[in-house]
Design a protein around this motif. Sequence first.
Motif, mmCIF file in Angstrom:
data_model
loop_
_atom_site.group_PDB
_atom_site.id
_atom_site.type_symbol
_atom_site.label_atom_id
_atom_site.label_comp_id
_atom_site.label_asym_id
_atom_site.label_seq_id
_atom_site.Cartn_x
_atom_site.Cartn_y
_atom_site.Cartn_z
ATOM 1 N N SER A 1 0.847 -1.199 0.000
ATOM 2 C CA SER A 1 0.000 0.000 0.000
ATOM 3 C C SER A 1 0.878 1.243 0.000
ATOM 4 O O SER A 1 2.006 1.225 0.507
ATOM 5 C CB SER A 1 -0.930 0.015 1.218
ATOM 6 O OG SER A 1 -0.178 0.068 2.411
ATOM 7 N N PHE A 2 0.363 2.326 -0.586
ATOM 8 C CA PHE A 2 1.058 3.612 -0.550
ATOM 9 C C PHE A 2 0.636 4.384 0.692
ATOM 10 O O PHE A 2 -0.535 4.368 1.089
ATOM 11 C CB PHE A 2 0.735 4.442 -1.790
ATOM 12 C CG PHE A 2 1.481 4.015 -3.028
ATOM 13 C CD1 PHE A 2 2.842 4.233 -3.130
ATOM 14 C CD2 PHE A 2 0.811 3.399 -4.078
ATOM 15 C CE1 PHE A 2 3.534 3.844 -4.275
ATOM 16 C CE2 PHE A 2 1.487 3.009 -5.226
ATOM 17 C CZ PHE A 2 2.858 3.235 -5.315
ATOM 18 N N LYS A 3 1.587 5.082 1.294
ATOM 19 C CA LYS A 3 1.323 5.950 2.440
ATOM 20 C C LYS A 3 1.834 7.351 2.103
ATOM 21 O O LYS A 3 2.953 7.500 1.598
ATOM 22 C CB LYS A 3 2.032 5.441 3.699
ATOM 23 C CG LYS A 3 1.663 4.006 4.097
ATOM 24 C CD LYS A 3 0.224 3.906 4.569
ATOM 25 C CE LYS A 3 -0.118 2.482 5.022
ATOM 26 N NZ LYS A 3 -1.542 2.330 5.386
ATOM 27 N N TYR A 4 0.998 8.355 2.391
ATOM 28 C CA TYR A 4 1.429 9.725 2.109
ATOM 29 C C TYR A 4 0.649 10.700 2.979
ATOM 30 O O TYR A 4 -0.409 10.369 3.534
ATOM 31 C CB TYR A 4 1.244 10.077 0.630
ATOM 32 C CG TYR A 4 -0.194 10.024 0.148
ATOM 33 C CD1 TYR A 4 -0.997 11.157 0.139
ATOM 34 C CD2 TYR A 4 -0.759 8.824 -0.295
ATOM 35 C CE1 TYR A 4 -2.300 11.109 -0.295
ATOM 36 C CE2 TYR A 4 -2.068 8.760 -0.727
ATOM 37 C CZ TYR A 4 -2.836 9.921 -0.732
ATOM 38 O OH TYR A 4 -4.136 9.858 -1.154
ATOM 39 N N ASN A 5 1.168 11.918 3.073
ATOM 40 C CA ASN A 5 0.522 12.987 3.830
ATOM 41 C C ASN A 5 -0.557 13.612 2.955
ATOM 42 O O ASN A 5 -0.293 14.003 1.823
ATOM 43 C CB ASN A 5 1.587 14.035 4.227
ATOM 44 C CG ASN A 5 1.018 15.112 5.134
ATOM 45 O OD1 ASN A 5 -0.175 15.355 5.146
ATOM 46 N ND2 ASN A 5 1.893 15.757 5.887
ATOM 47 N N VAL B 1 6.830 16.310 -3.226
ATOM 48 C CA VAL B 1 5.852 15.290 -2.845
ATOM 49 C C VAL B 1 6.604 14.069 -2.322
ATOM 50 O O VAL B 1 7.390 13.447 -3.041
ATOM 51 C CB VAL B 1 4.977 14.896 -4.053
ATOM 52 C CG1 VAL B 1 3.983 13.802 -3.659
ATOM 53 C CG2 VAL B 1 4.233 16.109 -4.601
ATOM 54 N N THR B 2 6.394 13.761 -1.064
ATOM 55 C CA THR B 2 7.047 12.604 -0.451
ATOM 56 C C THR B 2 6.001 11.579 -0.039
ATOM 57 O O THR B 2 4.935 11.932 0.456
ATOM 58 C CB THR B 2 7.877 13.016 0.776
ATOM 59 O OG1 THR B 2 7.008 13.644 1.728
ATOM 60 C CG2 THR B 2 8.980 13.997 0.394
ATOM 61 N N PHE B 3 6.335 10.304 -0.249
ATOM 62 C CA PHE B 3 5.416 9.228 0.098
ATOM 63 C C PHE B 3 6.219 7.935 0.150
ATOM 64 O O PHE B 3 7.435 7.930 -0.088
ATOM 65 C CB PHE B 3 4.273 9.114 -0.934
ATOM 66 C CG PHE B 3 4.746 8.965 -2.353
ATOM 67 C CD1 PHE B 3 4.801 7.722 -2.966
ATOM 68 C CD2 PHE B 3 5.149 10.074 -3.083
ATOM 69 C CE1 PHE B 3 5.239 7.580 -4.260
ATOM 70 C CE2 PHE B 3 5.588 9.946 -4.394
ATOM 71 C CZ PHE B 3 5.639 8.696 -4.987
#
Length: 694
Positions: free
Chosen positions: A486-490, A499-501
């Motif tokens: 799964s992707f996790k991001y703010n 953009v960081t994730f």
Amino acid sequence: MGGRVSALQLESTHLQQSTNAAAHKTSSFMSKNLIVRRGQPFTIDLTFNRPVQASDNLKLSITTGSINIDLPIQIPSPSDAVPWSASCTLKSNTLTVSINTPVNAVIGCYAMTLSFASGWTGASSSLGNVYVLFNPWAKGDAVYMENEAEKNEYVMNENGVIFFGSSPTPKARPWDFAQFEEDILNIILKILDCSTDYKRDPKKDVSQRLDPVHVGRVLSAMINVQNDNGVLVGNWSGDYAGGERPTKWNGSSDILRRWMKNGPVQFGQCWVFAGVLCTALRCLGIPARVITNFASAHDTDENLIVDRYFDEEGKESSETSDSIWNFHVWVEAWFARNDIGSAYDGWQVLDSTPQEASEGLYRLGPCSVKAIKEGDLDLNYDAPFVFAEVNGDVTDWLMNADNSTKKISSNTRTVGKLTSTKAINSDARVDVTKDYKYDEGSAKEREIFNKARGKLAGTGFGARRSTVAFSAENTAPAPKPDFKGSFKYNSDIEVGRDVTFSLNLKNTIASDMSLQVNFTASAIVYTGTVVKDILSNSQSVKLGPNEENSIPYTIPFAEYDKAITADNMIKVVAVCIDEKGGKLLVDNVITLKNPPIMMKILDQAQLNKKLSVEITLTNPTPDEARDCVLTVEGSGLVKEQITIQVPQMKKNQKYVKKVEILPYRSGPRYLVVDFSSDKITDVKGSLPINVTSK
């Protein structure tokens, strides 16, 4: 002997616009015309050169299109009022005529003519026009709505918000419906007269304007430009040269006036089509609200299954035209369904976004929300398409180098999330998903899905249906790999920032595992269509027994700056393959936030008195922002959109501008501003302003 009675002459007509408007709840219209709602009487005063007598044979003719109603005015009047009747009282030389309209009267603009005969002479006089609208306050009207707060919101409110973004991060943009602004009613009626239905058979079309089913269906076709000289041209390319970006619009009035003046307006996307359609419906008296469906399926082959194809690098193929939009916006209108049965009365889906043809024209609905929830897809109109939008199943396929395909996942819960509308008396979001389907994962939801699929399998129904969808191969569950991802991001990443994730991977078995991870990031429009690739890479990842690992990613602003569209959306996809051939596709959409615009009024807002508004905005990007433009609008506050050229803005520079407006209508209003530059586009701000009459 008495003298001869002089010939009757009409000396003046008073249509009592103010009195009638108050009684019919049409005072909000910025119009000098007489505007009433059907199913209740309105009165006019006729002053003659002498008292009227029964022998004068007065007759009132009311005409719209080919429909003509002749109403004899009897003195004294009969006590029983019947549909389309006229009664009167006489005081001196003034005759007060009360005209009763039925609850199923054709809506539109009627010309009123009075004729009379006195002795051997006759005459007729035009009394002007009366606009007759639907009446949600009248029991028996097909649009009757019992709850007063709902009528105030869904008919009378000119201000709203439309939700957009994605289900993890829903956002709201202001929308000025402006249904009571000057000329809007005439424009909506002109739209009806430009329709394909009217051109094919004007007499039949006008006679059907008593039914909101017909009016809603005609408007759903006319708000888009396909098939006719409709209002809006759709554009989802990301290139909006020659017109306005769809994200630029803040309301309906500017669009409708441009159409009236110059024809089709460029450009619109789903929320713009919905905003304008909602304006048209509310203007005519049909209760309406805007609905946003997140993770909305576009099922082109009417099989209730969305097939998506990806290659091993994670790029989506054009193998199918099915898709899942990050969000889609349509309108619900409230009325009775005499055509399919009272069980389906209430909210009806209408959609002007040109997606698929319905009976030869690009339109959708009206489709009963209750019919969708119960899987009754054999009822008018376009139920299979709407059902798939909110409750289709999703199958993902991996295309190998030799063009063979392998199913990698099947999901019954991906589509139709956070189906939302604006709350009554508030800009809060209300979730109406349960109006459209039973709880995901419940036995009832699967029962309804299978019922719906069975309805589609009936002979001759679902012309675009693909039989492949019902094969054992397509409906069998996909094999599950021995790992998860799964992707996790703010969710609060702002445009202008990097953009960081991360991609989180978990080994679900008690032995070592090696994975090949192929990653792509692309700028998309909200329909999911890729506009430009931003980056891609591949790497090997080793996971120990039951180990969980996180792969960090960063997309610098400089890399997405020229790629991202006004939707501010970046789609990230990872195709993960283990050494045994187990495959997993992980995808997500990151929606970037625009910086806030701060607004405040510096005085008390009073009618027809200048009001100063302070607007503060910031350039959040690491570069200088050029071509900066600020626009200000809002019905009741700004008659013509104000455009302000803003000087170039350096990195993190703050800009403060005082703007003078002149409120021209009292009551609760919304001021809406839009800021655009070469770095960020269509940043919105809105400010509620209550305008007092003194």
